[in-house]
Design a protein around this motif. Structure first.
Motif, PDB file in Angstrom:
ATOM      1  N   GLY A   1     -46.746  57.346 -35.854  1.00 39.83           N
ATOM      2  CA  GLY A   1     -46.187  56.576 -34.759  1.00 39.83           C
ATOM      3  C   GLY A   1     -45.393  55.373 -35.216  1.00 39.83           C
ATOM      4  N   PHE A   2     -45.657  54.884 -36.436  1.00 37.95           N
ATOM      5  CA  PHE A   2     -44.963  53.701 -36.935  1.00 37.95           C
ATOM      6  C   PHE A   2     -43.473  53.980 -37.113  1.00 37.95           C
ATOM      7  CE2 PHE A   2     -43.565  51.075 -40.607  1.00 37.95           C
ATOM      8  CZ  PHE A   2     -43.681  49.835 -39.998  1.00 37.95           C
ATOM      9  N   ASN A   3     -43.137  55.123 -37.722  1.00 39.74           N
ATOM     10  CA  ASN A   3     -41.728  55.472 -37.904  1.00 39.74           C
ATOM     11  C   ASN A   3     -41.015  55.632 -36.568  1.00 39.74           C
ATOM     12  OD1 ASN A   3     -42.073  55.442 -40.639  1.00 39.74           O
ATOM     13  ND2 ASN A   3     -42.111  57.657 -40.890  1.00 39.74           N
ATOM     14  N   ASP A   4     -41.720  56.174 -35.584  1.00 37.14           N
ATOM     15  CA  ASP A   4     -41.119  56.360 -34.267  1.00 37.14           C
ATOM     16  C   ASP A   4     -40.817  55.016 -33.607  1.00 37.14           C
ATOM     17  OD1 ASP A   4     -41.434  59.108 -34.614  1.00 37.14           O
ATOM     18  OD2 ASP A   4     -43.461  59.050 -33.799  1.00 37.14           O
ATOM     19  N   LEU A   5     -41.733  54.067 -33.747  1.00 31.04           N
ATOM     20  CA  LEU A   5     -41.502  52.739 -33.172  1.00 31.04           C
ATOM     21  C   LEU A   5     -40.310  52.055 -33.834  1.00 31.04           C
ATOM     22  CD1 LEU A   5     -45.180  51.456 -32.832  1.00 31.04           C
ATOM     23  CD2 LEU A   5     -43.660  52.215 -30.999  1.00 31.04           C
ATOM     24  N   ILE A   6     -40.163  52.248 -35.145  1.00 32.12           N
ATOM     25  CA  ILE A   6     -38.998  51.686 -35.832  1.00 32.12           C
ATOM     26  C   ILE A   6     -37.716  52.324 -35.304  1.00 32.12           C
ATOM     27  CG2 ILE A   6     -37.817  51.547 -38.059  1.00 32.12           C
ATOM     28  CD1 ILE A   6     -40.503  51.227 -39.381  1.00 32.12           C
ATOM     29  N   GLY A   7     -37.740  53.648 -35.106  1.00 32.93           N
ATOM     30  CA  GLY A   7     -36.570  54.323 -34.556  1.00 32.93           C
ATOM     31  C   GLY A   7     -36.205  53.809 -33.179  1.00 32.93           C
ATOM     32  N   ILE A   8     -37.211  53.575 -32.334  1.00 29.65           N
ATOM     33  CA  ILE A   8     -36.955  53.029 -30.999  1.00 29.65           C
ATOM     34  C   ILE A   8     -36.341  51.640 -31.101  1.00 29.65           C
ATOM     35  CG2 ILE A   8     -38.112  52.144 -28.935  1.00 29.65           C
ATOM     36  CD1 ILE A   8     -40.009  54.500 -29.089  1.00 29.65           C
ATOM     37  N   ALA A   9     -36.870  50.810 -32.003  1.00 26.82           N
ATOM     38  CA  ALA A   9     -36.348  49.446 -32.154  1.00 26.82           C
ATOM     39  C   ALA A   9     -34.889  49.458 -32.598  1.00 26.82           C
ATOM     40  CB  ALA A   9     -37.210  48.672 -33.154  1.00 26.82           C
ATOM     41  N   VAL A  10     -34.560  50.322 -33.558  1.00 27.08           N
ATOM     42  CA  VAL A  10     -33.178  50.396 -34.042  1.00 27.08           C
ATOM     43  C   VAL A  10     -32.261  50.948 -32.953  1.00 27.08           C
ATOM     44  CG1 VAL A  10     -31.657  51.508 -35.721  1.00 27.08           C
ATOM     45  CG2 VAL A  10     -33.864  50.592 -36.450  1.00 27.08           C
ATOM     46  N   GLY A  11     -32.710  51.987 -32.250  1.00 27.45           N
ATOM     47  CA  GLY A  11     -31.913  52.523 -31.154  1.00 27.45           C
ATOM     48  C   GLY A  11     -31.668  51.493 -30.069  1.00 27.45           C
ATOM     49  N   HIS A  12     -32.687  50.695 -29.761  1.00 29.43           N
ATOM     50  CA  HIS A  12     -32.522  49.665 -28.731  1.00 29.43           C
ATOM     51  C   HIS A  12     -31.558  48.576 -29.200  1.00 29.43           C
ATOM     52  CE1 HIS A  12     -33.583  47.324 -25.195  1.00 29.43           C
ATOM     53  NE2 HIS A  12     -33.683  46.265 -25.985  1.00 29.43           N
ATOM     54  N   LEU A  13     -31.610  48.241 -30.496  1.00 29.12           N
ATOM     55  CA  LEU A  13     -30.683  47.236 -31.024  1.00 29.12           C
ATOM     56  C   LEU A  13     -29.240  47.686 -30.837  1.00 29.12           C
ATOM     57  CD1 LEU A  13     -30.139  44.616 -32.608  1.00 29.12           C
ATOM     58  CD2 LEU A  13     -30.326  45.968 -34.721  1.00 29.12           C
ATOM     59  N   TYR A  14     -28.949  48.940 -31.181  1.00 29.95           N
ATOM     60  CA  TYR A  14     -27.586  49.442 -30.994  1.00 29.95           C
ATOM     61  C   TYR A  14     -27.220  49.486 -29.513  1.00 29.95           C
ATOM     62  CZ  TYR A  14     -23.597  52.531 -30.725  1.00 29.95           C
ATOM     63  OH  TYR A  14     -22.363  53.052 -30.436  1.00 29.95           O
ATOM     64  N   PHE A  15     -28.127  49.991 -28.685  1.00 27.45           N
ATOM     65  CA  PHE A  15     -27.852  50.099 -27.253  1.00 27.45           C
ATOM     66  C   PHE A  15     -27.573  48.727 -26.646  1.00 27.45           C
ATOM     67  CE2 PHE A  15     -29.554  49.885 -22.908  1.00 27.45           C
ATOM     68  CZ  PHE A  15     -28.713  50.789 -22.282  1.00 27.45           C
ATOM     69  N   PHE A  16     -28.338  47.728 -27.060  1.00 26.32           N
ATOM     70  CA  PHE A  16     -28.148  46.384 -26.522  1.00 26.32           C
ATOM     71  C   PHE A  16     -26.804  45.812 -26.953  1.00 26.32           C
ATOM     72  CE2 PHE A  16     -28.421  41.778 -27.123  1.00 26.32           C
ATOM     73  CZ  PHE A  16     -28.747  41.369 -25.842  1.00 26.32           C
ATOM     74  N   LEU A  17     -26.484  45.915 -28.245  1.00 23.07           N
ATOM     75  CA  LEU A  17     -25.248  45.322 -28.752  1.00 23.07           C
ATOM     76  C   LEU A  17     -24.003  46.055 -28.255  1.00 23.07           C
ATOM     77  CD1 LEU A  17     -26.270  44.584 -32.455  1.00 23.07           C
ATOM     78  CD2 LEU A  17     -26.165  42.974 -30.547  1.00 23.07           C
ATOM     79  N   MET A  18     -24.094  47.366 -28.083  1.00 22.83           N
ATOM     80  CA  MET A  18     -22.911  48.140 -27.721  1.00 22.83           C
ATOM     81  C   MET A  18     -22.736  48.297 -26.213  1.00 22.83           C
ATOM     82  SD  MET A  18     -20.205  49.588 -28.661  1.00 22.83           S
ATOM     83  CE  MET A  18     -20.371  49.739 -30.434  1.00 22.83           C
ATOM     84  N   PHE A  19     -23.825  48.314 -25.458  1.00 24.48           N
ATOM     85  CA  PHE A  19     -23.719  48.585 -24.026  1.00 24.48           C
ATOM     86  C   PHE A  19     -24.224  47.428 -23.161  1.00 24.48           C
ATOM     87  CE2 PHE A  19     -23.898  52.785 -26.000  1.00 24.48           C
ATOM     88  CZ  PHE A  19     -22.781  53.385 -25.434  1.00 24.48           C
ATOM     89  N   ARG A  20     -25.458  46.997 -23.384  1.00 23.89           N
ATOM     90  CA  ARG A  20     -26.051  46.004 -22.492  1.00 23.89           C
ATOM     91  C   ARG A  20     -25.354  44.645 -22.601  1.00 23.89           C
ATOM     92  NH1 ARG A  20     -31.150  45.106 -20.272  1.00 23.89           N
ATOM     93  NH2 ARG A  20     -31.279  47.360 -20.022  1.00 23.89           N
ATOM     94  N   TYR A  21     -25.146  44.154 -23.822  1.00 24.36           N
ATOM     95  CA  TYR A  21     -24.540  42.827 -23.988  1.00 24.36           C
ATOM     96  C   TYR A  21     -23.107  42.775 -23.455  1.00 24.36           C
ATOM     97  CZ  TYR A  21     -23.388  38.345 -26.114  1.00 24.36           C
ATOM     98  OH  TYR A  21     -23.005  37.041 -26.312  1.00 24.36           O
ATOM     99  N   PRO A  22     -22.234  43.742 -23.788  1.00 24.78           N
ATOM    100  CA  PRO A  22     -20.884  43.709 -23.190  1.00 24.78           C
ATOM    101  C   PRO A  22     -20.913  43.812 -21.673  1.00 24.78           C
ATOM    102  CG  PRO A  22     -20.930  45.165 -25.085  1.00 24.78           C
ATOM    103  CD  PRO A  22     -22.346  44.811 -24.792  1.00 24.78           C
ATOM    104  N   GLU A  23     -21.900  44.512 -21.125  1.00 26.11           N
ATOM    105  CA  GLU A  23     -21.993  44.665 -19.674  1.00 26.11           C
ATOM    106  C   GLU A  23     -22.279  43.340 -18.992  1.00 26.11           C
ATOM    107  OE1 GLU A  23     -22.041  46.817 -16.068  1.00 26.11           O
ATOM    108  OE2 GLU A  23     -21.497  47.483 -18.078  1.00 26.11           O
ATOM    109  N   THR A  24     -23.095  42.506 -19.618  1.00 22.04           N
ATOM    110  CA  THR A  24     -23.506  41.251 -18.990  1.00 22.04           C
ATOM    111  C   THR A  24     -22.671  40.056 -19.429  1.00 22.04           C
ATOM    112  OG1 THR A  24     -25.170  40.950 -20.729  1.00 22.04           O
ATOM    113  CG2 THR A  24     -25.871  42.054 -18.702  1.00 22.04           C
ATOM    114  N   ASN A  25     -22.038  40.130 -20.610  1.00 27.85           N
ATOM    115  CA  ASN A  25     -21.310  38.978 -21.137  1.00 27.85           C
ATOM    116  C   ASN A  25     -19.823  39.240 -21.327  1.00 27.85           C
ATOM    117  OD1 ASN A  25     -23.566  36.884 -22.024  1.00 27.85           O
ATOM    118  ND2 ASN A  25     -24.291  38.936 -22.560  1.00 27.85           N
ATOM    119  N   GLY A  26     -19.392  40.483 -21.180  1.00 27.16           N
ATOM    120  CA  GLY A  26     -17.975  40.788 -21.272  1.00 27.16           C
ATOM    121  C   GLY A  26     -17.395  40.678 -22.666  1.00 27.16           C
TER     122      GLY A  26
END
Length: 472
Positions: free
Chosen positions: A415-440
């Motif tokens: 489960g540890f490797n899976d949690l790391i994968g989720i964290a990295v995926g969320h980092l990319y999703f936040f920087l590429m999609f969520r942050y531009p959506e809220t901050n332009g």
């Protein structure tokens, strides 16, 4: 019918696991503990525990014909042991089996040490070597080793078997091995420090019945192929044309999206080369000391593609390939449709972050977290989509990564490797999609060099631009 077969396979697999766990008739190798102390103190410089056996080939005269015979001698009748503690070398000498001596030398190089020399002195007699053509003292030595490499201040653990050829037709096998050398004189250590585990231990030491696992995997593969062929004959998309003389497999492979195809192919070829002994997994796994000090710059890439194929891990490997193909294809043909450079940049970003985490957390392989990071991005972009899991369970895509974490914790104890994968995926999703959506403002942008080799196939603007508004 297919559901009944799958249920039968599941019952057989669980029965095999239970039978293996409850088998009390397994033989246990003799494990010996050794401690070498600093001069004039009782503080250890070297501690080791292991069991060992020696496979020796010798010439024998049988029916007036000289043939090569094999004998295996276990380290059992221990008589004595001693050692030396030098600045750059720690040595252990073990006397056993009357006139036999095993010597092991560890050498320190800067901030790491390894087993550099193993020597066996043994006596050929008629008791252990029947019909031998020559009797007397023999030696076998390998003084050019770099085994069990680890940083100073840590121990190396490998309970799985490790074979070391010594020359002169002699091979030593260490099992249940753990050792720590170059312990400081001021350190009154009585137990091993943090252990670095070998690949065999990371995979797991549970030995499931290979025949049962082979049958299960074979039946699953046959079912998948039958379902695939039947499905292809019933329905062929209008955009896909069969070339004359082409095969279903060739057409399927050619229709895999460009970037996914490269990733999928590497994830199949590299493990198979290791499975058949063409490549040594030791040179493929991620290891910070070898990357920075020995300049093994290929390791982050090979650690992405490598996954051990064994009776214990074969099913997990097939599941990984399925998830890789499915969710990488979905992302590349929907969100990144016609933009292979942008999709490749996402993979490179996730891979670099995982490599950094792998160096810090001592992750030897990156396939598991990399696949989950890609799956997580797709699940976040399709949060409300209903997905199916095992046994017909259905739920929203946003929950799928967490379901897999729980599933792996129960089935594989991970489960540890899976949690790391989720964290990295969320980092990319936040920087590429969520942050531009809220901050332009876009924090990530695909490098122009990638468009040179992976040009857009449509009239898209290079990079992502402003993402459409989503209900995150």
């Amino acid at each position: 019918m297919i559901k009944s077969i799958l249920n039968l396979i599941l019952i057989i697999s669980i029965s095999a696991v239970i039978a293996e766990k409850t088998n009390n008739n397994q033989t246990i190798d003799d494990i010996f503990y050794f401690t070498v102390n600093h001069t004039n103190t009782k503080n250890p410089c070297l501690m080791a525990r292991f069991s060992a056996s020696f496979l020796i080939s010798y010439s024998a005269n049988i029916n007036q014909t000289t043939t090569l015979q094999n004998v295996r001698v276990n380290l059992t009748k221990l008589e004595d042991f001693y050692g030396t503690c030098e600045n750059t070398t720690n040595s252990l000498f073990i006397k056993f089996e009357r006139d036999w001596t095993l010597s092991m030398t560890y050498t320190q190089d800067k901030n790491e040490y390894s087993l550099s020399n193993v020597k066996l002195s043994y006596f050929v007699d008629s008791r252990l070597f029947p019909n031998a053509t020559e009797f007397g003292n023999q030696e076998a030595e390998n003084n050019n080793l770099n085994e069990f490499n680890v940083n100073t201040g840590k121990s190396y653990k490998c309970y799985a078997g490790t074979n070391i050829p010594l020359g002169n037709n002699v091979t030593v096998e260490f099992k249940n091995y753990q050792a720590q050398a170059f312990i400081k004189n001021s350190d009154k250590t009585v137990t091993f420090d943090t252990a670095v585990e070998c690949v065999g231990d990371i995979i797991g030491s549970n030995k499931l019945v290979p025949i049962v696992i082979g049958i299960v995997l074979t039946v699953l593969i046959v079912l998948v192929l039958v379902a695939y062929v039947v499905g292809r004959r019933r329905y062929r998309p209008t955009y896909q044309q069969m070339s004359s003389g082409g095969s279903d497999f060739k057409d399927w492979y050619n229709n895999i999206p460009q970037v996914t195809k490269y990733w999928f192919t590497g994830s199949v070829v590299v493990p198979l080369l290791c499975r058949f002994g063409i490549l040594n997994p030791y040179y493929l796994i991620l290891q910070a000391s070898l990357f920075f000090q020995k300049f093994h710059f290929w390791r982050p890439l090979t650690a992405l593609f490598f996954y051990p194929i064994t009776p214990q891990s074969g099913f997990s490997y097939l599941i990984n390939l399925y998830f890789l193909y499915s969710y990488s294809t979905l992302l590349e043909t929907t969100t990144f449709d016609g933009r292979p450079a942008d999709y490749l940049f996402m993979l490179i970003f996730n891979w670099i972050i995982l490599t950094i985490i792998g160096f810090i957390a001592s992750l030897p392989m990156l396939m598991d977290p990399m696949i989950l990071s890609v799956m997580y991005v797709w699940c976040q972009l399709n949060r409300e989509t209903i997905v199916s899991f095992w046994f017909g369970t259905r739920f929203k895509a946003m929950y799928l990564p967490w379901v897999l974490v729980g599933f792996n914790m129960i089935i594989r104890g991970g489960g540890f490797n899976d949690l790391i994968g989720i964290a990295v995926g969320h980092l990319y999703f936040f920087l590429m999609f969520r942050y531009p959506e809220t901050n332009g403002m876009n924090l990530l942008k695909t490098p122009e060099v990638l468009f040179k080799y992976f040009p857009n196939r449509r009239n898209n603007v290079a990079g992502f631009g402003t993402t459409p508004r989503r209900n995150f």
